[in-house]
Design a protein around this motif. Structure first.
Motif, short mmCIF file in Angstrom:
data_model
loop_
_atom_site.label_atom_id
_atom_site.label_comp_id
_atom_site.label_asym_id
_atom_site.label_seq_id
_atom_site.Cartn_x
_atom_site.Cartn_y
_atom_site.Cartn_z
N HIS A 1 -6.32 9.03 -7.39
CA HIS A 1 -6.26 8.03 -8.47
C HIS A 1 -6.67 8.66 -9.80
O HIS A 1 -7.56 9.51 -9.83
N LYS B 1 0.82 -1.22 0.00
CA LYS B 1 0.00 0.00 0.00
C LYS B 1 0.85 1.28 0.00
O LYS B 1 0.38 2.34 -0.41
N HIS C 1 -3.81 1.02 -10.00
CA HIS C 1 -4.20 2.25 -10.70
C HIS C 1 -3.03 3.19 -10.56
O HIS C 1 -2.10 2.92 -9.79
N ASP D 1 0.88 4.09 -2.65
CA ASP D 1 -0.34 4.90 -2.76
C ASP D 1 -0.41 5.93 -1.63
O ASP D 1 -0.77 7.09 -1.85
N HIS E 1 -0.73 9.96 -2.19
CA HIS E 1 -1.80 10.82 -1.66
C HIS E 1 -1.21 11.97 -0.84
O HIS E 1 -1.79 13.05 -0.78
ZN ZN Z 1 -5.41 5.61 -2.98
#
Ligand code: ZN
Ligand code: ZN
Length: 416
Positions: free
Chosen positions: A360, A306, A351, A309, A313
């Protein structure tokens, strides 16, 4: 039949970045192991949903696992609930919830009750001990991270066509859940949610743990705000599907939403020790778990990271590059310890989460498929750019899982 290892860097794909002279994090990160494997792979692009469609991690993972999200996506609530330990049957409704702080007039003061809430499990237990049913609907709360919970409504004739009680802002009153269509089931479900909301306030406002929080100058967790209702749909497990030959498959992840999607299609799930889902996660223990699973009787292992991502962010370019380098180390450890003569290894992202968008996007993501029996493209690096030259072209949605299963001789013939 071959085994399959599918590795995803969540949101790992990006767009050209000015500070990197137009390169992407994948292009500047030092990743000798991934690049070496890519040189023995077929490369291409993958559209998790379709060109230009911006996926959530949940819809992207459904597609990744071989399920058309338009047909099977029940909304975020059920996957979050599954991810924190709920059992969910088709027809049941799940919502996400926050412990929050309200005043005597139900005006929201803090949507997250201070965010840090070590009392969460004990308060959830208290609610479960004191609320069994509302209007004949069985209610069950599940504790999640920090201030978060999930709730499952179990009963006949429920609907997820209801609005949130969470106003998503402070200084306003807790909302009434309303039916979003003129349907008896929706009206009934909204009523249950409204009664449940008031009940959580009644039970929590004078709870000793909250009185103690007030004493310590902390905001009390005196209500639960609900959002994101979803109704569990029937999703056949991978092992139940007639078109696929797969019996035992494992997902390695620390992210509730991803764990929920994986469970919904029948994955066994483990979160190895030290794995956090953040950027300071322990990838070495993930590698160890993947190696052990592939040495055992697991036929498909899904490994989710994770941190890429999370860094995206946050707009943290440095952390994203570092995370990719850590993923490279993890992959190096794995490929040194598994039999590449009998295992397919695929690397991709669920993504793109471009650093400058901080969310995203619908860009296609790079994909590399190593197999002992694949015609490799001889492309010596793995990135958004290099993957454009690959022979896989541009795969869409469920195509990726089908391609992997076909390579592994785990898909049945369609037709005679
Ligand atoms: Zn995300
Ligand atoms: Zn994601």
């Amino acid at each position: 039949m071959l085994k399959i290892l599918l590795i995803v860097g969540d949101g790992m794909a990006d767009r050209p970045i000015k500070e990197l002279h137009g390169k992407t994090p994948l292009e500047v990160a030092s990743k000798p192991n991934i690049d070496e494997l890519a040189s023995r792979s077929a490369l291409g692009l993958w559209d998790p949903l379709g060109p230009g469609l911006r996926p959530g991690s949940d819809t992207a993972h459904l597609a990744l696992f071989g399920y058309d999200p338009r047909r099977y996506y029940p909304g975020r609530g059920p996957f979050e609930a599954l991810g924190v330990g709920a059992e969910l049957r088709p027809g049941e409704v799940a919502l996400r919830g926050n412990f929050a702080t309200v005043d005597d007039n139900l005006i929201v003061i803090d949507r997250r009750a201070g965010r840090s809430l070590p009392e969460n499990p004990e308060l959830v237990k208290y609610l479960n001990d004191n609320i069994q049913h509302v209007d004949g609907v069985e209610v069950r709360f599940y504790s999640a991270t920090e201030h978060r919970v999930a709730v499952v409504l179990r009963g006949s004739a429920l609907s997820a066509d209801v609005s949130d009680t969470d106003p998503h802002e402070v200084g306003v009153k807790v909302l009434q859940s309303k039916a979003l269509c003129d349907d008896e089931k929706a009206i009934k479900t909204a009523n249950v949610i409204n009664k449940l909301t008031l009940l959580t306030y009644k039970l929590l406002k004078d709870h000793p743990l909250n009185l103690k929080r007030i004493e310590n100058g902390l905001p009390p967790a005196n209500i639960i705000l609900f959002r994101g209702a979803g109704q569990m749909s029937y999703i056949p497990k991978l092992s139940e599907r007639g078109d696929i030959i797969l019996n035992k498959y494992l997902a390695i992840s620390a992210t509730a939403l991803v764990i929920g999607v994986a469970k919904s299609v029948g994955f066994d799930v483990i979160t190895p020790p030290g794995v956090t889902g953040g950027i300071n996660t322990n990838l070495s223990s993930k590698a160890e778990s993947a190696i052990q699973a592939l040495k055992g009787d697991y036929e498909l292992v899904y490994l989710h990271v994770k941190g890429t991502d999370a860094a995206s962010h946050d707009g943290n370019l440095e952390a994203k590059i570092k995370m990719i380098e850590q993923i490279d180390g993890m992959i190096g450890k794995i490929i040194d310890n598994i039999d590449l003569g009998s295992t397919i290894v695929a690397i991709t992202a669920d993504h793109a989460t471009p650093i400058y968008v901080r969310d995203h996007t619908g860009d296609p993501v790079p994909l590399a498929i190593y197999s002992p029996f694949i015609i490799c493209d001889g492309i010596k690096s793995f990135s958004e750019r290099s993957a454009r030259r690959g022979s896989l072209g541009r795969l869409r949605s469920v195509d990726l899982m089908h391609t992997l299963l076909d390579q592994a001789n785990r898909i049945r013939k369609y037709g005679a």
